[in-house]
Design a protein around this motif. Structure first.
Motif, mmCIF file in Angstrom:
data_model
loop_
_atom_site.group_PDB
_atom_site.id
_atom_site.type_symbol
_atom_site.label_atom_id
_atom_site.label_comp_id
_atom_site.label_asym_id
_atom_site.label_seq_id
_atom_site.Cartn_x
_atom_site.Cartn_y
_atom_site.Cartn_z
ATOM 1 N N ALA A 14 0.829 -1.208 0.000
ATOM 2 C CA ALA A 14 0.000 0.000 0.000
ATOM 3 C C ALA A 14 0.865 1.260 0.000
ATOM 4 O O ALA A 14 0.565 2.236 -0.693
ATOM 5 N N ILE A 15 1.946 1.236 0.770
ATOM 6 C CA ILE A 15 2.861 2.391 0.816
ATOM 7 C C ILE A 15 3.493 2.614 -0.555
ATOM 8 O O ILE A 15 3.588 3.749 -1.041
ATOM 9 N N ALA A 16 3.925 1.523 -1.203
ATOM 10 C CA ALA A 16 4.525 1.644 -2.539
ATOM 11 C C ALA A 16 3.497 2.160 -3.541
ATOM 12 O O ALA A 16 3.811 2.970 -4.421
ATOM 13 N N ARG A 17 2.257 1.694 -3.401
ATOM 14 C CA ARG A 17 1.196 2.148 -4.303
ATOM 15 C C ARG A 17 0.915 3.640 -4.116
ATOM 16 O O ARG A 17 0.588 4.342 -5.077
ATOM 17 N N GLN A 18 0.994 4.121 -2.879
ATOM 18 C CA GLN A 18 0.787 5.546 -2.650
ATOM 19 C C GLN A 18 1.878 6.361 -3.336
ATOM 20 O O GLN A 18 1.619 7.409 -3.926
ATOM 21 N N ALA A 19 3.123 5.873 -3.289
ATOM 22 C CA ALA A 19 4.204 6.559 -4.004
ATOM 23 C C ALA A 19 3.931 6.554 -5.507
ATOM 24 O O ALA A 19 4.164 7.547 -6.212
ATOM 25 N N LEU A 20 3.402 5.427 -5.995
ATOM 26 C CA LEU A 20 3.078 5.308 -7.411
ATOM 27 C C LEU A 20 1.955 6.272 -7.800
ATOM 28 O O LEU A 20 1.928 6.819 -8.905
ATOM 29 N N LEU A 52 -1.715 0.249 12.708
ATOM 30 C CA LEU A 52 -0.957 1.055 11.747
ATOM 31 C C LEU A 52 -1.176 2.553 11.957
ATOM 32 O O LEU A 52 -0.352 3.365 11.527
ATOM 33 N N THR A 53 -2.289 2.923 12.608
ATOM 34 C CA THR A 53 -2.531 4.352 12.843
ATOM 35 C C THR A 53 -1.489 4.953 13.785
ATOM 36 O O THR A 53 -1.368 6.184 13.859
ATOM 37 N N ASP A 54 -0.771 4.113 14.517
ATOM 38 C CA ASP A 54 0.273 4.605 15.416
ATOM 39 C C ASP A 54 1.622 4.754 14.721
ATOM 40 O O ASP A 54 2.590 5.219 15.330
ATOM 41 N N GLN A 55 1.683 4.334 13.444
ATOM 42 C CA GLN A 55 2.941 4.426 12.713
ATOM 43 C C GLN A 55 3.185 5.866 12.238
ATOM 44 O O GLN A 55 2.234 6.609 11.984
ATOM 45 N N ASP A 58 3.021 9.804 6.793
ATOM 46 C CA ASP A 58 2.588 11.162 6.471
ATOM 47 C C ASP A 58 1.060 11.212 6.451
ATOM 48 O O ASP A 58 0.371 10.190 6.577
ATOM 49 N N ASP A 59 0.507 12.418 6.306
ATOM 50 C CA ASP A 59 -0.947 12.581 6.396
ATOM 51 C C ASP A 59 -1.695 11.765 5.350
ATOM 52 O O ASP A 59 -2.779 11.233 5.623
#
Length: 470
Positions: A14-20, A52-55, A58-59
């Motif tokens: 999901a993090i990689a997809r957000q960068a994409l 994961l909300t505690d990680q 970024d916004d």
């Protein structure tokens, strides 16, 4: 199911997809990518999403995590709308497509009933009959493998025939015979004709995609082992690996043209560049010339020959390959892949990463034959990448030892075609949910097409080793 698949890094994906997401320009592709972000996060248990909300994200990523939690745990429409309103106040500048928010809140579609009688429509004669037989055997093996005998539906099998124009009549005959769910047809033209019908009193799950890709059809669902879909995932995976300039080598066939076109389209949508492509004759074994042209070695040799003529003397030289390629898309089946990879190494491309679709792997462990495939990355379904702990697969291999190897992936299609039927309600209610099938992680798009997320593997010592990311 292979345990390694269950440990896929959904949060990392999901993090990689957000960068994409920041790189895609096309609105439809942005929407598709955002849906995958939510789908990945929802593969996690609700407690893990909450954690994961505690990680320290970024916004934008925090917004995705919070939204995934709402979608995962949402109640009725009014309550979910309140949750979304609060979410929008907290993340007012989030890039989420508004249609995703509406989907999370919206009323659910009418539920499909549990079928009492299933019609399986396949081409039992003609050029597709062997493929159809494998699908039928996989379907039947799963049907008889059910633990709950009391709820096993009646099953009737119909011949699809070789005239697509007759498929409406065959469907109607199945309904008249009592079918309240239909699986099939297989032929793409038959699917297209059937999909253009206006009434489906019995829901349908076709075994191929029709030509009309953008028409949502209520009770008609479509699934397929689409090579174009695989090629698009190759582009995404290679891009997420950090590559930007691709070369491609493909057979001079209709299949080669299709998978390359799909790869190229997705690669360029992501901002990548295809700097060169070449075709080869799949019937031959020496691919030296197309590889030389792919890597500009032929131009290097021409320059050296010209210099020799100019100075009128012989000298030693080493051809130099082009330096503007950082990955190679190798469109090939197993026989061609086993020849292409070592020839790429020989022609000074040993250090360029090579990516392929599932077709490059025979599906059977053959380390001696696949030892030259080391380092090739490819996507495939869980069915072909599990070898020891799949009881149903072991039963099928005992019943059909020859055809279960040759048509391995079609057996898996038959298995999923049966198992996904009771999951269609859930997948249609929540477009961000998925079903872990044998052909991949299955989810529905807005046009009722089942799409597949595949497992990624890499050849190591002639054997595929499953990677821990998509």
């Amino acid at each position: 199911m292979d345990a390694s698949y269950a440990t896929q890094d959904y949060a990392g994906s999901a993090i990689a997809r957000q960068a994409l997401n920041t790189l895609i320009k096309d609105d439809e592709q942005i929407l598709e990518n955002q849906e995958i972000i939510l789908r990945d996060l929802q593969e996690l248990p609700a407690s893990d999403i909450a954690a994961l909300t505690d990680q320290p994200f970024d916004d934008i990523m925090q917004g995705w995590v919070s939204l995934a939690y709402i979608a995962k745990t949402g109640g009725d429409e009014q309550y979910t709308q309140q949750q979304i309103d609060q979410w929008m106040e907290k993340f007012p500048n989030h890039p989420v497509n508004l249609s995703i928010l509406k989907t999370i809140v919206s009323q659910q579609p009418e539920a499909l009933g549990r079928p009492a009688q299933i019609a399986l429509i396949l081409p039992l004669k003609g050029r597709f009959s062997k493929a159809a037989q494998a699908i039928q055997d996989g379907f039947l093996a799963t049907y008889y493998n059910q633990k709950d005998d009391a709820h096993r539906p009646v099953l009737k099998i119909y011949d699809e025939g070789d005239d697509p124009q007759q498929i409406q009549a065959i469907y109607q005959q199945a309904v008249n015979d009592g079918a309240d769910f239909v699986v099939g047809p297989l032929n793409k033209d038959s699917v297209t004709v059937l999909a253009r019908g206006t009434d489906f009193p019995a829901p349908v799950l076709t075994l191929n995609y029709g030509e009309d890709a953008d028409t949502p059809l209520g009770n008609l669902f479509q699934m397929s082992l689409s090579p174009e879909q695989e090629a698009r995932q190759v582009a995404e995976h290679a891009w997420l690996d950090g590559h930007h300039k691709a070369a491609a080598i493909l057979p001079n066939t209709n299949w080669g043209d299709r998978v390359f076109a799909a790869f190229k389209e997705r690669w360029e949508e992501l901002g990548g560049e295809v700097v060169e492509y070449q075709t080869y004759d799949a019937k031959k074994s020496d691919y030296g010339m197309p590889i030389k042209r792919l890597l500009n070695l032929d131009e290097s040799e021409k320059r050296a020959d010209g210099l020799k003529r100019l100075v009128n003397m012989k000298f030693e030289y080493e051809p130099r390959r082009r330096k503007d390629v950082d990955m190679i898309f190798m469109a090939a089946f197993a026989r061609q892949g086993r020849l292409l990879r070592p020839q790429l190494r020989f022609h000074r491309a040993a250090n360029i990463p090579v990516y392929a679709t599932s077709h490059v792997y025979s599906g059977t462990l053959q380390p001696n034959m696949d030892r030259d495939m080391n380092d090739v990355k490819f996507s495939d379904m869980p069915w072909t990448l599990t070898h020891d702990d799949n009881e149903l697969k072991s039963q099928i291999e005992k019943l059909w030892p020859s055809s279960s190897k040759r048509y391995m992936r079609l057996y898996a299609l038959g298995v999923d075609a049966f198992n996904v039927i009771p999951e269609l309600n859930r997948l249609r209610r929540n477009q961000f949910s998925s079903y872990q099938g044998e052909t991949g992680l299955l989810y529905l798009d807005v046009n009722n097409r089942l799409l597949r997320r595949l497992v990624w593997a890499e050849f190591v010592a002639g054997k595929p080793r499953v990677l821990d990311k998509f």
